[in-house]
Design a protein around this motif. Structure first.
Motif, PDB file in Angstrom:
ATOM      1  N   THR A 304      24.203  38.934   0.941  1.00 22.79           N
ATOM      2  CA  THR A 304      23.345  39.554   1.962  1.00 22.79           C
ATOM      3  C   THR A 304      24.177  40.315   2.993  1.00 22.79           C
ATOM      4  O   THR A 304      23.734  41.329   3.527  1.00 22.79           O
ATOM      5  N   ASP A 305      25.404  39.837   3.237  1.00 24.80           N
ATOM      6  CA  ASP A 305      26.245  40.498   4.245  1.00 24.80           C
ATOM      7  C   ASP A 305      26.762  41.863   3.789  1.00 24.80           C
ATOM      8  O   ASP A 305      27.404  42.569   4.569  1.00 24.80           O
ATOM      9  N   ALA A 306      26.508  42.234   2.537  1.00 26.00           N
ATOM     10  CA  ALA A 306      26.896  43.578   2.086  1.00 26.00           C
ATOM     11  C   ALA A 306      25.655  44.384   1.663  1.00 26.00           C
ATOM     12  O   ALA A 306      25.776  45.404   0.991  1.00 26.00           O
ATOM     13  N   GLN A 307      24.496  43.905   2.103  1.00 25.09           N
ATOM     14  CA  GLN A 307      23.239  44.588   1.738  1.00 25.09           C
ATOM     15  C   GLN A 307      23.061  45.917   2.480  1.00 25.09           C
ATOM     16  O   GLN A 307      22.736  46.953   1.896  1.00 25.09           O
ATOM     17  N   ALA A 308      23.317  45.900   3.785  1.00 26.70           N
ATOM     18  CA  ALA A 308      23.124  47.110   4.597  1.00 26.70           C
ATOM     19  C   ALA A 308      24.075  48.214   4.129  1.00 26.70           C
ATOM     20  O   ALA A 308      23.688  49.395   4.039  1.00 26.70           O
ATOM     21  N   GLN A 309      25.305  47.827   3.790  1.00 30.60           N
ATOM     22  CA  GLN A 309      26.299  48.808   3.344  1.00 30.60           C
ATOM     23  C   GLN A 309      25.849  49.453   2.025  1.00 30.60           C
ATOM     24  O   GLN A 309      26.021  50.650   1.816  1.00 30.60           O
ATOM     25  N   TRP A 310      25.260  48.624   1.128  1.00 28.81           N
ATOM     26  CA  TRP A 310      24.800  49.166  -0.161  1.00 28.81           C
ATOM     27  C   TRP A 310      23.644  50.147   0.058  1.00 28.81           C
ATOM     28  O   TRP A 310      23.542  51.182  -0.612  1.00 28.81           O
ATOM     29  N   THR A 311      22.793  49.819   1.025  1.00 26.80           N
ATOM     30  CA  THR A 311      21.658  50.705   1.338  1.00 26.80           C
ATOM     31  C   THR A 311      22.181  52.074   1.782  1.00 26.80           C
ATOM     32  O   THR A 311      21.650  53.122   1.377  1.00 26.80           O
ATOM     33  N   ALA A 312      23.228  52.072   2.580  1.00 26.87           N
ATOM     34  CA  ALA A 312      23.824  53.346   3.022  1.00 26.87           C
ATOM     35  C   ALA A 312      24.327  54.123   1.804  1.00 26.87           C
ATOM     36  O   ALA A 312      24.071  55.324   1.671  1.00 26.87           O
ATOM     37  N   LEU A 313      24.996  53.426   0.887  1.00 28.46           N
ATOM     38  CA  LEU A 313      25.544  54.100  -0.297  1.00 28.46           C
ATOM     39  C   LEU A 313      24.425  54.686  -1.173  1.00 28.46           C
ATOM     40  O   LEU A 313      24.508  55.836  -1.625  1.00 28.46           O
ATOM     41  N   MET A 314      23.383  53.895  -1.383  1.00 26.67           N
ATOM     42  CA  MET A 314      22.295  54.376  -2.252  1.00 26.67           C
ATOM     43  C   MET A 314      21.546  55.557  -1.617  1.00 26.67           C
ATOM     44  O   MET A 314      20.957  56.375  -2.317  1.00 26.67           O
ATOM     45  N   SER A 315      21.582  55.655  -0.294  1.00 32.80           N
ATOM     46  CA  SER A 315      20.901  56.770   0.385  1.00 32.80           C
ATOM     47  C   SER A 315      21.493  58.120   0.008  1.00 32.80           C
ATOM     48  O   SER A 315      20.808  59.141   0.089  1.00 32.80           O
ATOM     49  N   VAL A 316      22.777  58.121  -0.364  1.00 40.89           N
ATOM     50  CA  VAL A 316      23.396  59.409  -0.700  1.00 40.89           C
ATOM     51  C   VAL A 316      23.565  59.574  -2.218  1.00 40.89           C
ATOM     52  O   VAL A 316      24.125  60.557  -2.688  1.00 40.89           O
ATOM     53  N   GLY A 373      25.852  47.365  11.596  1.00 40.12           N
ATOM     54  CA  GLY A 373      26.866  48.237  12.196  1.00 40.12           C
ATOM     55  C   GLY A 373      27.777  48.823  11.134  1.00 40.12           C
ATOM     56  O   GLY A 373      28.117  50.013  11.168  1.00 40.12           O
ATOM     57  N   ALA A 374      28.152  47.999  10.153  1.00 46.07           N
ATOM     58  CA  ALA A 374      29.023  48.479   9.086  1.00 46.07           C
ATOM     59  C   ALA A 374      28.322  49.596   8.305  1.00 46.07           C
ATOM     60  O   ALA A 374      28.938  50.603   7.947  1.00 46.07           O
ATOM     61  N   ALA A 375      27.023  49.430   8.086  1.00 48.38           N
ATOM     62  CA  ALA A 375      26.262  50.447   7.343  1.00 48.38           C
ATOM     63  C   ALA A 375      26.235  51.766   8.126  1.00 48.38           C
ATOM     64  O   ALA A 375      26.336  52.844   7.535  1.00 48.38           O
ATOM     65  N   LEU A 376      26.117  51.684   9.436  1.00 46.35           N
ATOM     66  CA  LEU A 376      26.078  52.911  10.247  1.00 46.35           C
ATOM     67  C   LEU A 376      27.426  53.619  10.223  1.00 46.35           C
ATOM     68  O   LEU A 376      27.488  54.847  10.163  1.00 46.35           O
ATOM     69  N   VAL A 377      28.510  52.846  10.245  1.00 47.76           N
ATOM     70  CA  VAL A 377      29.842  53.460  10.155  1.00 47.76           C
ATOM     71  C   VAL A 377      29.978  54.164   8.804  1.00 47.76           C
ATOM     72  O   VAL A 377      30.440  55.307   8.730  1.00 47.76           O
ATOM     73  N   LEU A 378      29.523  53.515   7.734  1.00 50.53           N
ATOM     74  CA  LEU A 378      29.612  54.137   6.403  1.00 50.53           C
ATOM     75  C   LEU A 378      28.785  55.419   6.355  1.00 50.53           C
ATOM     76  O   LEU A 378      29.232  56.431   5.812  1.00 50.53           O
ATOM     77  N   ALA A 379      27.592  55.370   6.942  1.00 53.24           N
ATOM     78  CA  ALA A 379      26.752  56.574   6.972  1.00 53.24           C
ATOM     79  C   ALA A 379      27.469  57.675   7.747  1.00 53.24           C
ATOM     80  O   ALA A 379      27.502  58.839   7.312  1.00 53.24           O
ATOM     81  N   GLY A 380      28.078  57.313   8.853  1.00 45.12           N
ATOM     82  CA  GLY A 380      28.823  58.287   9.668  1.00 45.12           C
ATOM     83  C   GLY A 380      29.978  58.892   8.893  1.00 45.12           C
ATOM     84  O   GLY A 380      30.254  60.095   9.000  1.00 45.12           O
TER      85      GLY A 380
END
Ligand code: UD1
Length: 417
Positions: A304-316, A373-380
């Motif tokens: 679960t702690d890497a869920q937000a980061q994966w969402t960022a990746l799948m968005s692109v 926060g990690a997901a937002l950095v990845l998106a950035g």
């Protein structure tokens, strides 16, 4: 308040050292309360949650000597048995004070916890377990008050859900209980094994950590020990996903690939080239990625702690995909923020439906919790243009030297005060 400014679009390249695990270090530091002898913990990441824990231990009666990533903990005065609101509210893991203090002092009063704003996050599984071990529990005035006047007694404890924190708290208490305890449906996360290894070095008798049944033979006394904390698997997962989202080519050092097998498998299926070496992982973007659905599960499932980061990746990533969150309710606070970058996401209950292939564009965004926060950095990092990320104190709770590490990998990232 500090902010992070990112100019996206740079491919990450180079080497990054993974820090010691925050989630392993926290219970291990609390375990120092089980002895008056010195303990030395190495590979401790320099993070806000660690400093909160050390301040906490100091308040309870420990003397702390911290040098770089090494912490020596000595006993000074008599221990206090009260954990006040001001300390507990900063970090949910503060509840891990319960087990050791109950075992050592036979009493503990803990203010009800705060921490990450994800879901309801109750502590009923912890309290139910302490009751089985013989504690009398009262909740009043915002405090959980536990007493075990005749000491804790070993017991069979079946968890309704394999809670990581509850499994740790039971270990921290049962090691000094009279007789044998058995945890059924225990959490199997690597952090549990690391804690059990440390406790065994201190003289505990724990078998089966890392499996769903753990047996603990209570001992009378624990002693000092030295330990190196395992690498942070979630930090490692975040850098792997960062390599994917920036079409990068990076080497992670000081990492245990087996601890992030589920993330590695998803990245491989998406098309990332990954090679494992002893304590290193080389990840390289070689072709356009394919979408992959994920569904978060307890270990060894997708974390679960890497869920937000994966969402960022799948968005692109080209195509549609679904992210399902099974561990926490409400762990989607990053979704509205990712939408500010242009991500096409719809939340429906436990699911997020993602329409990928979006070109993200830099945006101001606000961090709501650590992994969001990690997901937002990845998106950035992936977005075109400038992103300004605020409330980064959440990131400082869990990512050591975040902007320095990304900068070393070639990102255009800086912190401003
Ligand atoms: C730990 C990690 C956190 C990670 C989580 C799941 C630390 C410091 N934190 O948190 O980063 O996201 O594991 O891998 O190690 N629950 C109850 N009652 C309880 C306890 C938990 O209902 O008494 C529920 C929670 O609300 C949540 C689920 O169980 O929905 C998982 O919680 P748990 O495994 O306890 O997570 P933490 O130990 O808090």
């Amino acid at each position: 308040m500090d902010k992070i400014i990112i100019k996206g679009g740079k491919k990450l390249k180079g080497k990054v050292g993974i820090s010691g695990s925050k989630n392993s270090a926290l219970p291990i530091l609390f375990a120092s309360l089980l002895t008056d002898e010195p303990v030395v913990i190495n590979n401790v990441p320099n993070l806000a949650d660690i400093n909160t824990t050390l301040a906490f231990l100091n308040f309870i009666g420990k003397k702390i000597i911290k040098k770089a990533n090494s912490v020596k903990i000595l006993s000074s005065l008599d221990y206090k048995h009260i954990a006040p609101y001001d300390l507990v509210r900063k970090m949910r893991a503060s509840v891990l004070i319960m087990g050791p203090l109950l075992a050592r002092l036979k009493k503990v009063d803990v203010s009800l916890p705060g921490g990450c704003a994800i879901g309801a996050r109750p502590i009923d599984i912890h309290l139910e377990a302490f009751k089985k071990l013989g504690a009398k529990i009262e909740v009043s005035g915002g405090y959980v008050k536990m007493r075990a006047e005749n000491g804790l007694m070993g017991a069979e404890i079946k968890l309704r859900f394999p809670s990581v924190g509850a499994t740790e708290n039971i270990l921290l208490a049962a090691v000094l209980a009279k007789g044998k305890s058995k945890i059924i449906n225990a959490a199997k996360e690597p952090e549990i094994e690391d804690l059990a290894n440390f406790l065994n070095k201190m003289g505990a008798k724990i078998k089966g950590a890392g499996t769903k049944t753990i047996i603990i033979e209570g001992v009378e006394k624990m002693h000092g020990a030295i330990h190196n904390v395992i690498p942070d698997r979630i930090e490692a997962a975040t850098y792997l996903i960062a390599a994917a989202i920036t079409k990068g080519d990076i080497i992670l050092e000081n990492v245990i690939a087996d601890h992030i097998r589920a993330v590695i498998e998803k990245l491989k299926k998406s098309g990332m080239h990954i090679k494992e070496y002893k304590s290193k992982i080389h990840i390289k973007w070689i072709k356009k990625l394919k979408t992959q659905n994920i569904s978060t599960e307890v270990y060894p499932g997708y974390p679960t702690d890497a869920q937000a980061q994966w969402t960022a990746l799948m968005s692109v990533t080209d195509g549609k995909s679904t992210v399902k969150e099974n561990v926490f309710e409400n762990r989607f606070m990053h979704i509205p923020e990712l939408q500010r970058f242009g991500a096409d996401l719809i939340i429906d209950g436990k699911n997020v439906y993602i329409k990928g292939a979006k070109k993200l564009s830099g945006a101001p965004a606000m961090v709501s919790d650590l992994r969001a926060g990690a997901a937002l950095v990845l998106a950035g990092l992936a977005a075109e243009g400038e992103s300004i990320i605020s409330r980064i104190y959440h990131l400082d709770r869990g990512y050591e030297l975040l902007e320095k590490k990304f900068k070393k990998l070639g990102a255009d990232i800086k912190r401003i005060s």
